[in-house]
Motif scaffolding. Structure first.
Motif, PDB file in Angstrom:
ATOM      1  N   MET A   1      -9.085   9.699   2.889  1.00 47.53           N
ATOM      2  CA  MET A   1      -9.646  11.011   2.928  1.00 47.53           C
ATOM      3  C   MET A   1     -10.839  11.405   3.885  1.00 47.53           C
ATOM      4  O   MET A   1     -10.732  12.730   4.274  1.00 47.53           O
ATOM      5  N   PHE A   2     -11.386  10.372   4.256  1.00 46.48           N
ATOM      6  CA  PHE A   2     -12.545  10.524   4.979  1.00 46.48           C
ATOM      7  C   PHE A   2     -12.197  10.008   6.488  1.00 46.48           C
ATOM      8  O   PHE A   2     -13.040  10.193   7.297  1.00 46.48           O
ATOM      9  N   CYS A   3     -11.051   9.707   6.858  1.00 44.49           N
ATOM     10  CA  CYS A   3     -10.746   9.521   8.410  1.00 44.49           C
ATOM     11  C   CYS A   3      -9.122  10.018   8.375  1.00 44.49           C
ATOM     12  O   CYS A   3      -8.305   9.364   8.842  1.00 44.49           O
ATOM     13  N   ARG A   4      -8.897  11.318   7.961  1.00 46.98           N
ATOM     14  CA  ARG A   4      -7.457  11.683   7.970  1.00 46.98           C
ATOM     15  C   ARG A   4      -6.827  11.711   9.304  1.00 46.98           C
ATOM     16  O   ARG A   4      -5.581  11.370   9.539  1.00 46.98           O
TER      17      ARG A   4
ATOM     18  N   MET B   1      -4.398  11.657   0.849  1.00 46.26           N
ATOM     19  CA  MET B   1      -5.147  11.722  -0.530  1.00 46.26           C
ATOM     20  C   MET B   1      -5.602  10.335  -0.895  1.00 46.26           C
ATOM     21  O   MET B   1      -5.487  10.051  -2.226  1.00 46.26           O
ATOM     22  N   GLY B   2      -6.400   9.513   0.009  1.00 44.54           N
ATOM     23  CA  GLY B   2      -6.593   8.232  -0.690  1.00 44.54           C
ATOM     24  C   GLY B   2      -5.334   7.285  -0.261  1.00 44.54           C
ATOM     25  O   GLY B   2      -4.487   7.655   0.384  1.00 44.54           O
ATOM     26  N   ALA B   3      -5.665   6.205  -0.717  1.00 45.30           N
ATOM     27  CA  ALA B   3      -4.529   5.031  -0.725  1.00 45.30           C
ATOM     28  C   ALA B   3      -4.464   4.289  -1.993  1.00 45.30           C
ATOM     29  O   ALA B   3      -5.651   4.138  -2.591  1.00 45.30           O
ATOM     30  N   VAL B   4      -3.202   3.806  -2.262  1.00 37.27           N
ATOM     31  CA  VAL B   4      -3.141   2.907  -3.408  1.00 37.27           C
ATOM     32  C   VAL B   4      -3.077   1.481  -3.256  1.00 37.27           C
ATOM     33  O   VAL B   4      -1.795   1.374  -2.618  1.00 37.27           O
ATOM     34  N   ALA B   5      -3.860   0.689  -3.531  1.00 37.72           N
ATOM     35  CA  ALA B   5      -3.350  -0.802  -3.558  1.00 37.72           C
ATOM     36  C   ALA B   5      -2.460  -0.933  -4.830  1.00 37.72           C
ATOM     37  O   ALA B   5      -2.734  -0.593  -5.816  1.00 37.72           O
TER      38      ALA B   5
ATOM     39  N   LEU C   1       0.822  -1.322   0.023  1.00 38.75           N
ATOM     40  CA  LEU C   1      -0.167  -0.061   0.018  1.00 38.75           C
ATOM     41  C   LEU C   1       0.831   1.403  -0.079  1.00 38.75           C
ATOM     42  O   LEU C   1       1.864   1.381   0.567  1.00 38.75           O
ATOM     43  N   ALA C   2       0.291   2.349  -0.615  1.00 33.08           N
ATOM     44  CA  ALA C   2       0.844   3.499  -0.590  1.00 33.08           C
ATOM     45  C   ALA C   2       0.043   4.508  -0.077  1.00 33.08           C
ATOM     46  O   ALA C   2      -1.283   4.559  -0.845  1.00 33.08           O
ATOM     47  N   VAL C   3       0.271   5.371   0.769  1.00 26.49           N
ATOM     48  CA  VAL C   3      -0.702   6.658   0.919  1.00 26.49           C
ATOM     49  C   VAL C   3       0.007   7.790   0.325  1.00 26.49           C
ATOM     50  O   VAL C   3       0.747   8.338   0.852  1.00 26.49           O
TER      51      VAL C   3
END
Length: 463
Positions: free
Chosen positions: A417-420, A436-440, A362-364
């Motif tokens: 982004m909904f639970c920063r 700004m989201g997460a990248v699987a 994962l990358a955030v």
């Protein structure tokens, strides 16, 4: 010996070219040798001609173990691959499967035979004006037909290579290569052996059929009217009479193994088109170096005021991923319950959000506002933040495309982004970093579906 005799740097072997013939003579130590010569007397080939009979008539003394090197043009003529074409470009279009690279009028393409070459092999030379020659439909089949015909006519077991002229990456000039083959060992796999010093050979696979094709081209010439050559003295290159061999198709790299499948602009465009959201991954580990290269590409995105508004938090350990996803799940469940969702609805939504949990990496991506301007005016301050958000989005897009270029699948999911606050706490991030989201990231469990074509004109307004 002819006046243009050349000596091999290795010593002992001498090559001469005179009268359309080239020799490799054995030295005093008995090293192997071969002889190659071009055939005279091949008439102008027309549709329906039997090439095996024409070759047999020109060289009735063919022997077992000889290799015939046959220019594809005469194969195309015999098979009726001459077409009327006042527009050669249209003929190239018809034979093209994929454009590999384009520069001005020159196109390197993959053609219907799977070959990557200039102009799809469509040739306007050595054919009447107003016509073009297309390559044989299946050069391996063509080679087998010639081989079988020579066996029936002369009773000999020979190899046949159908040749055509190619340019090559990194190298100036043209050379003949094999596009069809029968009864010839097209690849000589030396892996597992050792060199003269005992060093293991781990990557050496010799393109024998291409080397044979090039040897024939030395005596055939490009404009001498000698479309067939014979190579004698390498019987080990020819297979048994009942073995047609694997054919020249084996010389074509698979897309997965081809590191240079596209030209520069085409590679960028293909990477953009090939970037698809991947929701299921294999267990194969992700190369951290590939992700870091993708981050380096992300950092080339435009940004306001010469800032660098991107940060990438890489979750490379399973423990860090589980801690983050568990905390995010708990926060999400609490939000859904506050919204009055039923437990069944909550469970269903949580299951749909498991794409991140199934990824091995994962990358955030985070937005930082360092270097932004404060105006004290709501309208202008809002626009300032929007500029930075757009820059962050451009960085994420670069990141996703670069991952696709590394043959990695990815899915950008907006959930962080909904639970920063939760994300910042679990990952111990500075207060000014906005997830700004997460990248699987991972290797796709299956090939993504093809992207539906969209008409660009439908998204354009011209003023």
């Amino acid at each position: 010996m002819a006046a243009d005799e050349k000596h091999s740097p290795a010593g002992g072997e001498r090559h001469s070219r005179a009268g359309g013939e080239r020799h490799s003579r054995a030295g005093g130590d008995g090293r192997p040798a071969y002889r190659v010569w071009a055939l005279s007397g091949i008439p102008e080939v027309r549709q329906g001609d039997d090439l095996a009979k024409l070759i047999a008539a020109a060289e009735p003394a063919l022997a077992d173990g000889d290799v015939l090197l046959v220019t594809s043009k005469i194969v195309s003529k015999a098979e009726g691959r001459i077409v009327e074409a006042t527009d050669r470009e249209a003929a190239i279009d018809a034979e093209t499967v994929r454009v590999v690279a384009r520069r001005g009028a020159l196109r390197i393409v993959e053609n219907r035979q799977g070959l990557v070459m200039a102009a799809a092999g469509v040739d306007a030379s050595n054919t009447p004006a107003g016509t073009v020659l297309l390559l044989p439909k299946d050069p391996d089949v063509s080679a087998r037909a010639i081989r079988d015909g020579l066996r029936d006519t002369l009773g000999v077991n020979v190899g046949v290579v159908v040749t055509d002229t190619f340019g090559r990456p990194w190298r100036a000039g043209l050379t003949d290569v094999a596009i069809g083959a029968a009864g010839v060992r097209v690849l000589d796999d030396l892996r597992g052996g050792a060199d003269a010093y005992g060093n293991p050979l781990s990557a050496t696979v010799v393109a024998t059929a291409d080397e044979l094709a090039a040897a024939g081209d030395l005596v055939k010439g490009k404009a001498a009217g000698r479309p067939v050559a014979v190579l004698r003295g390498l019987p080990g290159a020819v297979s048994a009479a009942d073995d047609p061999g694997e054919g020249a198709r084996a010389l074509v790299r698979s897309p997965r193994d081809d590191m240079f499948r596209l030209g520069t602009s085409e590679a960028i465009r293909e990477a953009m088109r090939g970037r698809r959201t991947v929701r299921a991954f294999t267990d194969e580990p992700v190369d951290p170096g590939a992700v870091r290269r993708a981050v380096a590409t992300a950092l080339t995105a435009p940004a306001p005021h010469h800032t660098t508004p991107w940060r990438f938090v890489l979750l490379e350990s399973a423990g860090s991923r589980v801690r983050l996803l568990d905390a995010m799940r708990d926060a999400w469940i609490a939000d859904l319950r506050r919204d009055g969702r039923s437990e069944e609805s909550v469970a269903r939504r949580v299951r749909r959000g498991d794409v991140l949990r199934g990824a091995p990496y994962l990358a955030v991506p985070c937005l930082v506002m360092d270097g932004s301007h404060t105006y004290g005016d709501t309208r202008r301050d809002t626009a300032e933040r929007e500029m930075f958000v757009v820059a962050a989005g451009a960085g994420v897009q670069n990141f996703l495309v670069a991952l696709a270029g590394e043959r990695l699948g990815s899915a950008w999911v907006s959930s962080t982004m909904f639970c920063r606050d939760v994300v910042r706490e679990v990952l111990d991030l500075p207060a000014g970093w906005d997830p700004m989201g997460a990248v699987a990231i991972g290797h796709p469990a299956q090939e993504p579906k093809a992207r539906p074509e969209r008409d660009a004109e439908a998204f354009i307004e011209v003023r």
